[in-house]
Scaffold this active site. Structure first.
Site, PDB file in Angstrom:
ATOM      1  N   GLU A  47      37.861   6.354 -14.860  1.00  0.00           N
ATOM      2  CA  GLU A  47      37.030   6.054 -13.693  1.00  0.00           C
ATOM      3  C   GLU A  47      37.717   6.428 -12.397  1.00  0.00           C
ATOM      4  O   GLU A  47      37.077   6.782 -11.413  1.00  0.00           O
ATOM      5  CB  GLU A  47      36.697   4.559 -13.660  1.00  0.00           C
ATOM      6  CG  GLU A  47      35.589   4.151 -14.584  1.00  0.00           C
ATOM      7  CD  GLU A  47      34.242   4.586 -14.061  1.00  0.00           C
ATOM      8  OE1 GLU A  47      33.960   5.802 -14.122  1.00  0.00           O
ATOM      9  OE2 GLU A  47      33.480   3.734 -13.611  1.00  0.00           O
ATOM     10  N   THR A  64      30.710   7.618  -5.374  1.00  0.00           N
ATOM     11  CA  THR A  64      31.112   6.209  -5.497  1.00  0.00           C
ATOM     12  C   THR A  64      32.128   5.854  -4.421  1.00  0.00           C
ATOM     13  O   THR A  64      32.050   4.790  -3.801  1.00  0.00           O
ATOM     14  CB  THR A  64      31.667   5.924  -6.906  1.00  0.00           C
ATOM     15  OG1 THR A  64      30.656   6.287  -7.845  1.00  0.00           O
ATOM     16  CG2 THR A  64      31.989   4.453  -7.099  1.00  0.00           C
TER      17      THR A  64
HETATM   18  N1  HSE Z   1      30.787  -1.679  -8.846  1.00  0.00           N
HETATM   19  C1  HSE Z   1      30.835  -0.293  -8.533  1.00  0.00           C
HETATM   20  C2  HSE Z   1      30.287  -0.066  -7.142  1.00  0.00           C
HETATM   21  C3  HSE Z   1      30.017   0.483  -9.533  1.00  0.00           C
HETATM   22  O1  HSE Z   1      29.235  -0.623  -6.837  1.00  0.00           O
HETATM   23  O2  HSE Z   1      30.912   0.653  -6.354  1.00  0.00           O
HETATM   24  C4  HSE Z   1      30.060   1.958  -9.320  1.00  0.00           C
HETATM   25  O3  HSE Z   1      29.376   2.596 -10.342  1.00  0.00           O
END
Ligand code: HSE
Length: 306
Positions: free
Chosen positions: A125, A180
């Site tokens: 990730e 992200t």
């Molecule tokens: N929890 C993470 C975010 C998930 O919201 O940035 C990203 O897929």
């Protein structure tokens, strides 16, 4: 054994107030990873438009790290078949990472437990998000609904209600390369205590909803006053999509993971097509086309219950 293939599901993270803590595996899409022992080195084979340098590839990073950790002598060929659309908030990189960690474990007979598989998948990730967050990988590895405790990592899995359904609207938008990372950058560093209390109360109710197998309690508690307000400007038509879905009978609506997909929670008995259509119309009002998917919770890559 020389070769092993593993499929891992898409997932939605956060479920509103559970930022970086909640994940739910969804049967909408799957990634498939096949690992084959070779003489030496790590090679990546794929027909999809993803990096083939192991250093920049989610699966490549997972393999590299596991080879090092378990002092594996052979090389590995990683064959990747992407099913989860990348960059839309459905755990695409996590699905590849989860399938890879589980396949590696099987190929070398490591018999790792769920937390270790999730930890290894989490390294992958880093390649896409910049930081490690385990919500998507945990869901993709274990399946069902997961709660991620960190420091030390300990993931709790709950079997979702059998009648829980989700409608996901995936907008046809150009997403930034490190989406992200970008969407994590807009979240406030400090939050008001009253907002935190609201989110904790809703998050707790979501957990209770999963334990009591109650889709209404889950859906009614998908309320987030911290992350959703900070991110929604990044999704054209967000307010309208949400309003339309709720009017059409959805129990709760929020951003799927870091977006830009929007997810509505509902149950089998609801008019799921009506909810999907309402979401589509919401996006149309902002001149955005979208694909809608009706799905349900999925098993995980490891298909293990903790
Ligand atoms: N929890 C993470 C975010 C998930 O919201 O940035 C990203 O897929």
């Amino acid at each position: 054994m020389k070769s092993i293939s593993v499929k891992a599901p898409s997932s939605t993270a956060n479920l509103g107030p559970g930022f970086d803590v909640f994940g739910l595996a969804m049967d909408a899409f799957y990634d498939e990873v096949t690992l084959t022992k070779t003489k030496n080195g790590i090679t990546i084979v794929t027909e999809d438009n993803i990096p083939t340098n192991p250093e920049n590839n989610t699966a490549g990073l997972v393999v590299k790290n596991m080879i090092k950790k378990f002092k594996i002598k052979s090389g590995i060929e990683i064959k990747i078949k992407k099913g989860v659309p990348a960059g839309f908030g459905m755990g695409s990189s996590a699905a590849s990472a989860a399938a890879t960690a589980v396949a590696f474990d099987k190929l070398f007979g490591l018999k790792l437990d769920g937390n270790s598989l999730i930890e290894f998948a989490g390294y992958g990730e880093k390649a896409s998000a910049g930081t490690v967050h385990y919500d998507n990988v945990a869901a993709s590895v274990l399946g069902g609904f997961v709660i991620v405790k960190t420091d030390p990592l300990d993931v709790i899995r709950i079997e979702p209600p059998a009648n829980l359904r989700m409608c996901v609207a995936v907008p046809k938008l150009d997403v930034p390369k490190k989406k992200t990372k970008v969407s994590r950058g807009v979240i406030p560093k400090n939050v008001k205590l009253t907002d935190s209390v609201l989110n904790i109360s809703n998050a707790s109710a979501i957990v209770a909803g999963f334990m009591k197998k109650d889709p209404e309690l889950i859906g009614n508690s998908i309320k987030d006053v911290i992350v959703e307000p900070a991110r929604q400007h990044m999704i054209p038509g967000y307010a309208k999509v949400k309003e339309n879905a709720l009017k059409a009978g959805a129990l709760g609506v929020t951003i799927s993971g870091a977006g830009p997909s929007i997810i509505a929670f509902s149950q089998k008995s609801a008019n799921l097509k009506k909810i999907s259509l309402a979401m589509s119309k919401g996006f149309s009002s902002a001149n955005v086309k979208c694909q809608t998917i009706i799905c349900k919770p999925s098993k995980g890559a490891a298909n293990k219950k903790k």
